[in-house]
Design a protein around this motif. Sequence first.
Motif, PDB file in Angstrom:
ATOM      1  N   GLY A   1     -10.179   0.982  -2.075  1.00 29.70           N
ATOM      2  CA  GLY A   1     -10.308   0.173  -3.279  1.00 29.70           C
ATOM      3  C   GLY A   1      -9.644   0.774  -4.496  1.00 29.70           C
ATOM      4  N   THR A   2      -9.147   2.003  -4.413  1.00 32.84           N
ATOM      5  CA  THR A   2      -8.488   2.648  -5.545  1.00 32.84           C
ATOM      6  C   THR A   2      -7.140   1.999  -5.818  1.00 32.84           C
ATOM      7  OG1 THR A   2      -9.540   4.763  -5.058  1.00 32.84           O
ATOM      8  CG2 THR A   2      -7.575   4.812  -6.450  1.00 32.84           C
ATOM      9  N   SER A   3      -6.911   1.562  -7.043  1.00 29.46           N
ATOM     10  CA  SER A   3      -5.605   1.036  -7.438  1.00 29.46           C
ATOM     11  C   SER A   3      -4.621   2.189  -7.603  1.00 29.46           C
ATOM     12  CB  SER A   3      -5.714   0.267  -8.756  1.00 29.46           C
ATOM     13  OG  SER A   3      -6.476  -0.908  -8.594  1.00 29.46           O
ATOM     14  N   LEU A   4      -3.427   2.001  -7.093  1.00 29.42           N
ATOM     15  CA  LEU A   4      -2.393   3.021  -7.222  1.00 29.42           C
ATOM     16  C   LEU A   4      -1.616   2.760  -8.507  1.00 29.42           C
ATOM     17  CD1 LEU A   4      -1.140   3.225  -3.520  1.00 29.42           C
ATOM     18  CD2 LEU A   4      -2.626   4.829  -4.725  1.00 29.42           C
ATOM     19  N   ARG A   5      -1.702   3.703  -9.423  1.00 29.33           N
ATOM     20  CA  ARG A   5      -1.020   3.581 -10.706  1.00 29.33           C
ATOM     21  C   ARG A   5      -0.200   4.838 -10.932  1.00 29.33           C
ATOM     22  NH1 ARG A   5      -3.191  -0.494 -13.914  1.00 29.33           N
ATOM     23  NH2 ARG A   5      -5.065  -1.460 -13.019  1.00 29.33           N
ATOM     24  N   GLY A   6       1.070   4.650 -11.142  1.00 32.98           N
ATOM     25  CA  GLY A   6       1.935   5.793 -11.352  1.00 32.98           C
ATOM     26  C   GLY A   6       2.205   6.547 -10.056  1.00 32.98           C
ATOM     27  N   GLN A   7       2.295   7.873 -10.167  1.00 31.03           N
ATOM     28  CA  GLN A   7       2.735   8.684  -9.035  1.00 31.03           C
ATOM     29  C   GLN A   7       1.627   8.904  -8.011  1.00 31.03           C
ATOM     30  OE1 GLN A   7       4.799  12.347 -10.079  1.00 31.03           O
ATOM     31  NE2 GLN A   7       5.267  11.507 -12.105  1.00 31.03           N
ATOM     32  N   TYR A   8       1.982   8.742  -6.762  1.00 31.34           N
ATOM     33  CA  TYR A   8       1.114   9.093  -5.632  1.00 31.34           C
ATOM     34  C   TYR A   8       1.971   9.087  -4.368  1.00 31.34           C
ATOM     35  CZ  TYR A   8      -2.088   8.605  -1.708  1.00 31.34           C
ATOM     36  OH  TYR A   8      -2.734   8.777  -0.513  1.00 31.34           O
ATOM     37  N   PRO A   9       2.049  10.206  -3.670  1.00 33.21           N
ATOM     38  CA  PRO A   9       1.658  11.549  -4.128  1.00 33.21           C
ATOM     39  C   PRO A   9       2.522  12.003  -5.312  1.00 33.21           C
ATOM     40  CG  PRO A   9       1.988  11.486  -1.747  1.00 33.21           C
ATOM     41  CD  PRO A   9       2.564  10.228  -2.296  1.00 33.21           C
ATOM     42  N   SER A  10       2.055  12.991  -5.994  1.00 33.50           N
ATOM     43  CA  SER A  10       2.754  13.446  -7.189  1.00 33.50           C
ATOM     44  C   SER A  10       4.194  13.817  -6.872  1.00 33.50           C
ATOM     45  CB  SER A  10       2.029  14.661  -7.783  1.00 33.50           C
ATOM     46  OG  SER A  10       2.703  15.137  -8.919  1.00 33.50           O
ATOM     47  N   GLY A  11       5.116  13.258  -7.655  1.00 33.67           N
ATOM     48  CA  GLY A  11       6.528  13.573  -7.501  1.00 33.67           C
ATOM     49  C   GLY A  11       7.225  12.848  -6.378  1.00 33.67           C
ATOM     50  N   VAL A  12       6.538  11.888  -5.723  1.00 30.31           N
ATOM     51  CA  VAL A  12       7.159  11.197  -4.587  1.00 30.31           C
ATOM     52  C   VAL A  12       7.390   9.724  -4.885  1.00 30.31           C
ATOM     53  CG1 VAL A  12       6.986  10.625  -2.132  1.00 30.31           C
ATOM     54  CG2 VAL A  12       6.147  12.825  -2.967  1.00 30.31           C
ATOM     55  N   VAL A  13       6.291   8.955  -5.106  1.00 37.28           N
ATOM     56  CA  VAL A  13       6.411   7.513  -5.299  1.00 37.28           C
ATOM     57  C   VAL A  13       5.725   7.109  -6.594  1.00 37.28           C
ATOM     58  CG1 VAL A  13       5.742   5.231  -4.409  1.00 37.28           C
ATOM     59  CG2 VAL A  13       6.566   6.989  -2.831  1.00 37.28           C
ATOM     60  N   ASP A  14       6.360   6.190  -7.337  1.00 37.06           N
ATOM     61  CA  ASP A  14       5.732   5.532  -8.478  1.00 37.06           C
ATOM     62  C   ASP A  14       5.358   4.123  -8.036  1.00 37.06           C
ATOM     63  OD1 ASP A  14       5.081   4.158 -10.813  1.00 37.06           O
ATOM     64  OD2 ASP A  14       6.501   5.308 -12.026  1.00 37.06           O
ATOM     65  N   TRP A  15       4.041   3.841  -8.031  1.00 36.99           N
ATOM     66  CA  TRP A  15       3.540   2.576  -7.501  1.00 36.99           C
ATOM     67  C   TRP A  15       3.395   1.501  -8.565  1.00 36.99           C
ATOM     68  CZ3 TRP A  15       3.323   1.839  -2.399  1.00 36.99           C
ATOM     69  CH2 TRP A  15       3.354   2.978  -1.580  1.00 36.99           C
ATOM     70  N   GLY A  16       3.716   1.811  -9.811  1.00 36.78           N
ATOM     71  CA  GLY A  16       3.610   0.799 -10.850  1.00 36.78           C
ATOM     72  C   GLY A  16       2.257   0.795 -11.511  1.00 36.78           C
ATOM     73  N   ARG A  17       1.726  -0.419 -11.774  1.00 36.00           N
ATOM     74  CA  ARG A  17       0.526  -0.554 -12.597  1.00 36.00           C
ATOM     75  C   ARG A  17      -0.638  -1.189 -11.847  1.00 36.00           C
ATOM     76  NH1 ARG A  17       3.042  -2.522 -18.455  1.00 36.00           N
ATOM     77  NH2 ARG A  17       4.490  -0.749 -18.722  1.00 36.00           N
ATOM     78  N   GLY A  18      -0.784  -0.862 -10.608  1.00 33.45           N
ATOM     79  CA  GLY A  18      -1.947  -1.341  -9.879  1.00 33.45           C
ATOM     80  C   GLY A  18      -1.676  -2.496  -8.943  1.00 33.45           C
ATOM     81  N   GLU A  19      -0.412  -2.784  -8.672  1.00 33.78           N
ATOM     82  CA  GLU A  19      -0.096  -3.870  -7.741  1.00 33.78           C
ATOM     83  C   GLU A  19      -0.451  -3.512  -6.297  1.00 33.78           C
ATOM     84  OE1 GLU A  19       2.502  -4.227 -11.351  1.00 33.78           O
ATOM     85  OE2 GLU A  19       2.017  -2.612  -9.947  1.00 33.78           O
ATOM     86  N   TRP A  20      -0.494  -2.219  -6.020  1.00 36.44           N
ATOM     87  CA  TRP A  20      -0.862  -1.729  -4.694  1.00 36.44           C
ATOM     88  C   TRP A  20      -2.188  -0.978  -4.798  1.00 36.44           C
ATOM     89  CZ3 TRP A  20       2.446  -2.905  -0.649  1.00 36.44           C
ATOM     90  CH2 TRP A  20       3.762  -3.247  -0.965  1.00 36.44           C
ATOM     91  N   GLU A  21      -2.916  -0.904  -3.684  1.00 34.09           N
ATOM     92  CA  GLU A  21      -4.163  -0.151  -3.690  1.00 34.09           C
ATOM     93  C   GLU A  21      -4.454   0.426  -2.308  1.00 34.09           C
ATOM     94  OE1 GLU A  21      -7.634  -3.471  -2.959  1.00 34.09           O
ATOM     95  OE2 GLU A  21      -6.908  -3.209  -5.027  1.00 34.09           O
ATOM     96  N   ILE A  22      -5.357   1.412  -2.285  1.00 37.82           N
ATOM     97  CA  ILE A  22      -5.817   1.988  -1.028  1.00 37.82           C
ATOM     98  C   ILE A  22      -6.760   0.996  -0.356  1.00 37.82           C
ATOM     99  CG2 ILE A  22      -7.077   3.884   0.062  1.00 37.82           C
ATOM    100  CD1 ILE A  22      -4.493   4.827  -1.144  1.00 37.82           C
ATOM    101  N   GLY A  23      -6.495   0.678   0.885  1.00 40.05           N
ATOM    102  CA  GLY A  23      -7.331  -0.251   1.627  1.00 40.05           C
ATOM    103  C   GLY A  23      -8.198   0.456   2.644  1.00 40.05           C
ATOM    104  N   LYS A  24      -9.287  -0.168   3.008  1.00 40.90           N
ATOM    105  CA  LYS A  24     -10.173   0.397   4.018  1.00 40.90           C
ATOM    106  C   LYS A  24      -9.551   0.252   5.400  1.00 40.90           C
ATOM    107  CE  LYS A  24     -12.866  -3.831   4.782  1.00 40.90           C
ATOM    108  NZ  LYS A  24     -14.220  -4.436   4.711  1.00 40.90           N
ATOM    109  N   PRO A  25     -10.039   0.983   6.406  1.00 36.80           N
ATOM    110  CA  PRO A  25      -9.580   0.756   7.777  1.00 36.80           C
ATOM    111  C   PRO A  25      -9.797  -0.707   8.165  1.00 36.80           C
ATOM    112  CG  PRO A  25     -10.874   2.757   7.639  1.00 36.80           C
ATOM    113  CD  PRO A  25     -11.018   2.067   6.314  1.00 36.80           C
ATOM    114  N   LEU A  26      -8.812  -1.290   8.817  1.00 33.48           N
ATOM    115  CA  LEU A  26      -8.887  -2.708   9.152  1.00 33.48           C
ATOM    116  C   LEU A  26      -8.081  -2.977  10.408  1.00 33.48           C
ATOM    117  CD1 LEU A  26      -9.775  -5.614   8.099  1.00 33.48           C
ATOM    118  CD2 LEU A  26      -7.435  -5.796   7.246  1.00 33.48           C
ATOM    119  N   GLY A  27      -8.642  -3.800  11.294  1.00 33.28           N
ATOM    120  CA  GLY A  27      -7.896  -4.236  12.467  1.00 33.28           C
ATOM    121  C   GLY A  27      -7.421  -3.072  13.312  1.00 33.28           C
ATOM    122  N   LYS A  28      -6.127  -2.964  13.492  1.00 33.73           N
ATOM    123  CA  LYS A  28      -5.556  -1.915  14.331  1.00 33.73           C
ATOM    124  C   LYS A  28      -5.203  -0.649  13.563  1.00 33.73           C
ATOM    125  CE  LYS A  28      -4.022  -4.874  18.093  1.00 33.73           C
ATOM    126  NZ  LYS A  28      -2.900  -5.301  18.959  1.00 33.73           N
TER     127      LYS A  28
END
Length: 664
Positions: A543-570
């Motif tokens: 449920g955590t929104s990804l904002r800015g860098q994650y992991p640090s120095g690798v990817v900039d995810w923007g302003r919360g358009e992506w988030e950490i999801g729970k285990p699902l399906g496969k």
Amino acid sequence: MVAGQQSFQVISTVNESSIAGRPVALDNEGKLLPWPMPDNIGYSYSGYFLSQWTILWDQYNRQRLPYYFCCFDFDRTTFELIPDRHWANSTGYLRAMMQGFVERLYPYTGDPHSLEFLENFVDYELENGTTPEGYVWSQVPYPSANPGSVRYTGWSQHGEDFVEPHVVGEDGYAYLRLYEMTGNTKYLIAAIRCANALVKNFKAGDEKSSPWPYRCHARDGSLENGKGMFPYSANVVEPIMLLDELIRLGQGDAASYKRIREGAWAWLMKYPMNNNVWVGYFEDVQGSMDNMNQVIPLEFARYVLLHPEKDPEWRGHARQLIDWVKTTPKWPKYIVHGAMITTEQGNGKEFCCNVPNQCCDSHSARLGAVEALYFAKTGDVAYKEAAYRTYNWVTYFQGLSGAAHAPFSDQWWFTDEFADGPRRMMDAFWAVPEWAPAEESHLLGSMSVVTKIAYGAGSVTYSTFDEASTDVLRLNFVPDSIRVGGRTITRRKDLEQEGYTFDEKTHALSILHTSSRDVDIQGESDQVPPSLITFDDPDLPAGTSLRGQYPSGVVDWGRGEWEIGKPLGKFGTFTLTRSNSEAKSEEFSFYAPRIFAGIDVYNDGGSDATVTIRSPEIREVVYTIKPKELRRLRTGWRDTSSKVIFDFTNGQTLRFDNLAYIHP
């Protein structure tokens, strides 16, 4: 032990439609295929042990709990592990099993974090869980502790201040192998202390008393004044392994070790190998000559398959023990869509544990491992097929499945899920390299521990503790040269002398090196091993929104358009999802230019979904994901991207994981 199970079939068929809550996949003969990719053994098998490792590393960093707890549940929202503080703390054999897992995991992945985790795990025990100096069993590990206790002295339901000598051997062997992995002599010293205590307390044994008791008081070795004390445990192979390895290395009192080793072996051959009284292993079981278990005979079978020079009758003994485990009336076995599943222990009336498809994967993984190794040693394909079906069943337990649990509760057994099961799944690739992922290069098994390893495009370089070792790999390239200690070795038909064999079809490579610890494998390939973002990293619950860098120095995810999801399906662990599943397009940027290699995607919906992946610098690639399909997408891009854009058609139900990128 489960109460009230007064009658059961020794072998019964349980062809249920799900395993661990996950729908089964079957071939055209109705036999079980692996999860989550039925047509990809390498992905499914490696997914089992790699998912368990990502959970371990996440929780280690997230909560900083020393893993002395036996049982866990997990929060179904945050998916943080919740230790059970009402049951015996984790046992010594858990730590030994964890060493066995990491001994195989490190060379497979090259991830130094696995060594950091293991050393922290073992160091905690050495600081908080060994007996005092001056005891008859002096400065050796306690097997367990009372609930919630941060120090070990044994579980008070058995008595106070006791040891389990077979665990002293098992832990001691793990210390010794960790010394070989790291060069840290404190682990060697700990191993020698275990061996010396075993020598000091050895007795010849008879039909009712083993060379070391199942459980005894640490201070004086007595069996009185403790209801859990008991004179018999058939598990002498673990002490034998410790003594054998110290003898081989010439460490400690090798002459005494050899004498005691020979005495323990003679007892093993005279009694358990003839009367099949395989009792005395688990930390929470009272001593009994009736309650048999499958751990001891299968671990002994595995030992002689890997070390046939130790037993002239290794072939017959291994087959005898496999057959006994699969047919003994002491506990039930199940056939699940052609897969043989075994429970762990029983006395013919009660058994542990509950019916299959809820638990317990580690014990069936052990059976699969021994059958796979028997095939590798003898070529008997019936054992390969049996191992394949059993391992397929085990794969359904990977990750965090809400329907997989220990008996009697929603808990998980830490030992089974995160140490014992994964280490025995890793034996699959060692025994049958063609099962390993074909598109990747991995060192799958070695008779010596691996002290360092590095993977590159068309390159594997590594070092072993011993100069002499036989190592097994599967490559995603054809080797042009293989050097040992800087000297080119020869391709051969067999490994009777230093050299290597290579299977052109499967790319399975076996190397015998005797002149140096250092091995260098080179060939032509443009497949650079990618780095992965697994979304299982510390401090980011579902449920955590990804904002800015994650992991640090690798990817900039923007302003919360992506988030950490729970285990699902496969997907059995945390995922990558979108905050607005209706959006037709999303993007992320690399903090510095990287090559986007690909991502895993799962379609949880009922109709086809299309994802188009593009970059301002590179052509687009288009993928169609079928309903309930999991696919590993690989772009084939060779140039760096500043930004990666995903366009979706009917993509509301897509989830992602394992984002792969390459440093230019």
